[in-house]
Design a protein around this motif. Structure first.
Motif, PDB file in Angstrom:
ATOM      1  N   LEU A   1      42.890   6.527  43.251  1.00 50.05           N
ATOM      2  CA  LEU A   1      42.449   7.041  41.962  1.00 50.05           C
ATOM      3  C   LEU A   1      41.244   7.961  42.129  1.00 50.05           C
ATOM      4  CD1 LEU A   1      42.648   6.987  38.847  1.00 50.05           C
ATOM      5  CD2 LEU A   1      41.050   5.054  38.917  1.00 50.05           C
ATOM      6  N   VAL A   2      40.311   7.579  42.968  1.00 48.87           N
ATOM      7  CA  VAL A   2      39.129   8.409  43.213  1.00 48.87           C
ATOM      8  C   VAL A   2      39.531   9.743  43.823  1.00 48.87           C
ATOM      9  CG1 VAL A   2      37.028   8.595  44.597  1.00 48.87           C
ATOM     10  CG2 VAL A   2      37.516   6.486  43.355  1.00 48.87           C
ATOM     11  N   VAL A   3      40.457   9.738  44.753  1.00 54.27           N
ATOM     12  CA  VAL A   3      40.911  10.976  45.393  1.00 54.27           C
ATOM     13  C   VAL A   3      41.620  11.871  44.378  1.00 54.27           C
ATOM     14  CG1 VAL A   3      42.536  11.909  47.081  1.00 54.27           C
ATOM     15  CG2 VAL A   3      41.028  10.025  47.716  1.00 54.27           C
ATOM     16  N   VAL A   4      42.487  11.314  43.565  1.00 51.87           N
ATOM     17  CA  VAL A   4      43.219  12.103  42.563  1.00 51.87           C
ATOM     18  C   VAL A   4      42.255  12.682  41.533  1.00 51.87           C
ATOM     19  CG1 VAL A   4      44.889  11.955  40.667  1.00 51.87           C
ATOM     20  CG2 VAL A   4      45.422  10.949  42.881  1.00 51.87           C
ATOM     21  N   LEU A   5      41.303  11.870  41.046  1.00 48.02           N
ATOM     22  CA  LEU A   5      40.334  12.374  40.079  1.00 48.02           C
ATOM     23  C   LEU A   5      39.449  13.455  40.704  1.00 48.02           C
ATOM     24  CD1 LEU A   5      39.256   9.146  38.188  1.00 48.02           C
ATOM     25  CD2 LEU A   5      40.742  10.975  37.387  1.00 48.02           C
ATOM     26  N   GLY A   6      39.107  13.301  41.973  1.00 51.67           N
ATOM     27  CA  GLY A   6      38.325  14.324  42.661  1.00 51.67           C
ATOM     28  C   GLY A   6      39.084  15.633  42.789  1.00 51.67           C
ATOM     29  N   MET A   7      40.362  15.539  43.072  1.00 51.67           N
ATOM     30  CA  MET A   7      41.172  16.753  43.185  1.00 51.67           C
ATOM     31  C   MET A   7      41.322  17.437  41.826  1.00 51.67           C
ATOM     32  SD  MET A   7      44.045  15.392  45.892  1.00 51.67           S
ATOM     33  CE  MET A   7      45.194  16.665  45.479  1.00 51.67           C
ATOM     34  N   ILE A   8      41.525  16.675  40.777  1.00 49.87           N
ATOM     35  CA  ILE A   8      41.631  17.249  39.433  1.00 49.87           C
ATOM     36  C   ILE A   8      40.312  17.902  39.043  1.00 49.87           C
ATOM     37  CG2 ILE A   8      41.883  16.680  36.985  1.00 49.87           C
ATOM     38  CD1 ILE A   8      43.941  14.554  37.845  1.00 49.87           C
TER      39      ILE A   8
ATOM     40  N   GLY B   1      38.022  19.069  41.072  1.00 54.87           N
ATOM     41  CA  GLY B   1      37.840  20.253  41.909  1.00 54.87           C
ATOM     42  C   GLY B   1      38.633  21.447  41.410  1.00 54.87           C
ATOM     43  N   VAL B   2      39.865  21.217  41.003  1.00 53.78           N
ATOM     44  CA  VAL B   2      40.697  22.296  40.472  1.00 53.78           C
ATOM     45  C   VAL B   2      40.108  22.812  39.161  1.00 53.78           C
ATOM     46  CG1 VAL B   2      42.965  22.809  39.457  1.00 53.78           C
ATOM     47  CG2 VAL B   2      42.808  21.585  41.625  1.00 53.78           C
ATOM     48  N   LEU B   3      39.638  21.904  38.306  1.00 48.55           N
ATOM     49  CA  LEU B   3      39.041  22.304  37.036  1.00 48.55           C
ATOM     50  C   LEU B   3      37.798  23.162  37.255  1.00 48.55           C
ATOM     51  CD1 LEU B   3      39.042  21.963  33.932  1.00 48.55           C
ATOM     52  CD2 LEU B   3      37.525  20.018  34.287  1.00 48.55           C
ATOM     53  N   ILE B   4      36.932  22.742  38.144  1.00 51.55           N
ATOM     54  CA  ILE B   4      35.712  23.504  38.421  1.00 51.55           C
ATOM     55  C   ILE B   4      36.046  24.843  39.069  1.00 51.55           C
ATOM     56  CG2 ILE B   4      33.639  23.529  39.871  1.00 51.55           C
ATOM     57  CD1 ILE B   4      33.330  20.570  39.220  1.00 51.55           C
ATOM     58  N   TYR B   5      37.038  24.868  39.955  1.00 50.15           N
ATOM     59  CA  TYR B   5      37.436  26.110  40.605  1.00 50.15           C
ATOM     60  C   TYR B   5      37.862  27.156  39.572  1.00 50.15           C
ATOM     61  CZ  TYR B   5      40.257  29.389  43.306  1.00 50.15           C
ATOM     62  OH  TYR B   5      40.790  30.530  43.836  1.00 50.15           O
ATOM     63  N   PHE B   6      38.735  26.764  38.645  1.00 48.61           N
ATOM     64  CA  PHE B   6      39.226  27.722  37.657  1.00 48.61           C
ATOM     65  C   PHE B   6      38.160  28.071  36.630  1.00 48.61           C
ATOM     66  CE2 PHE B   6      43.408  26.385  39.254  1.00 48.61           C
ATOM     67  CZ  PHE B   6      43.913  27.640  39.537  1.00 48.61           C
ATOM     68  N   LEU B   7      37.284  27.151  36.286  1.00 47.36           N
ATOM     69  CA  LEU B   7      36.195  27.473  35.367  1.00 47.36           C
ATOM     70  C   LEU B   7      35.226  28.468  35.990  1.00 47.36           C
ATOM     71  CD1 LEU B   7      35.292  24.130  33.604  1.00 47.36           C
ATOM     72  CD2 LEU B   7      36.262  26.184  32.589  1.00 47.36           C
ATOM     73  N   ARG B   8      34.953  28.337  37.271  1.00 48.17           N
ATOM     74  CA  ARG B   8      34.051  29.286  37.928  1.00 48.17           C
ATOM     75  C   ARG B   8      34.669  30.671  37.991  1.00 48.17           C
ATOM     76  NH1 ARG B   8      31.243  27.523  43.217  1.00 48.17           N
ATOM     77  NH2 ARG B   8      30.108  29.383  42.667  1.00 48.17           N
ATOM     78  N   GLN B   9      35.983  30.766  38.162  1.00 45.04           N
ATOM     79  CA  GLN B   9      36.636  32.076  38.152  1.00 45.04           C
ATOM     80  C   GLN B   9      36.614  32.674  36.752  1.00 45.04           C
ATOM     81  OE1 GLN B   9      40.599  31.794  39.681  1.00 45.04           O
ATOM     82  NE2 GLN B   9      39.938  32.250  41.752  1.00 45.04           N
ATOM     83  N   THR B  10      36.860  31.860  35.739  1.00 47.59           N
ATOM     84  CA  THR B  10      36.908  32.335  34.371  1.00 47.59           C
ATOM     85  C   THR B  10      35.538  32.755  33.873  1.00 47.59           C
ATOM     86  OG1 THR B  10      38.732  30.820  33.950  1.00 47.59           O
ATOM     87  CG2 THR B  10      37.645  31.745  32.045  1.00 47.59           C
ATOM     88  N   LEU B  11      34.520  32.007  34.225  1.00 46.83           N
ATOM     89  CA  LEU B  11      33.169  32.270  33.734  1.00 46.83           C
ATOM     90  C   LEU B  11      32.347  33.071  34.728  1.00 46.83           C
ATOM     91  CD1 LEU B  11      32.451  28.748  32.257  1.00 46.83           C
ATOM     92  CD2 LEU B  11      33.191  30.794  31.046  1.00 46.83           C
ATOM     93  N   ASN B  12      32.988  33.954  35.473  1.00 48.02           N
ATOM     94  CA  ASN B  12      32.302  34.764  36.469  1.00 48.02           C
ATOM     95  C   ASN B  12      31.370  35.745  35.768  1.00 48.02           C
ATOM     96  OD1 ASN B  12      31.490  36.174  38.681  1.00 48.02           O
ATOM     97  ND2 ASN B  12      33.507  36.923  39.250  1.00 48.02           N
TER      98      ASN B  12
END
Length: 51
Positions: free
Chosen positions: A9-16, A18-29
Motif C-alpha cells: 500500500l505504501v509503495v502504490v500510494l507513493g507511486m500515485i 509521484g505521478v501526481l506531483i510530476y504532472f502538476l509540476r509540468q502543468t504549473l511550470n
C-alpha cells in the motif's frame, strides 16, 4: 501477510503521489508564463512619469 500488504500500500500510494506531483509540476511550470506574456523590467524615472 499484514506487513506485506502495508508495504504494498505504501509503495502504490507513493507511486500515485509521484505521478501526481510530476504532472502538476509540468502543468504549473512558471517558465511557460514568460513565453506567453514576457515581462520586461522597466525603469520608472521621473521623466517617464510625465509629472
Amino acid at each position: 501477510m499484514g506487513i506485506a500488504a502495508f508495504l504494498g500500500l505504501v509503495v502504490v500510494l507513493g507511486m500515485i503521489g509521484g505521478v501526481l506531483i510530476y504532472f502538476l509540476r509540468q502543468t504549473l511550470n512558471s517558465e511557460d508564463s514568460r513565453k506567453i506574456d514576457p515581462y520586461e523590467e522597466q525603469d520608472f524615472n521621473k521623466k517617464d512619469l510625465h509629472l
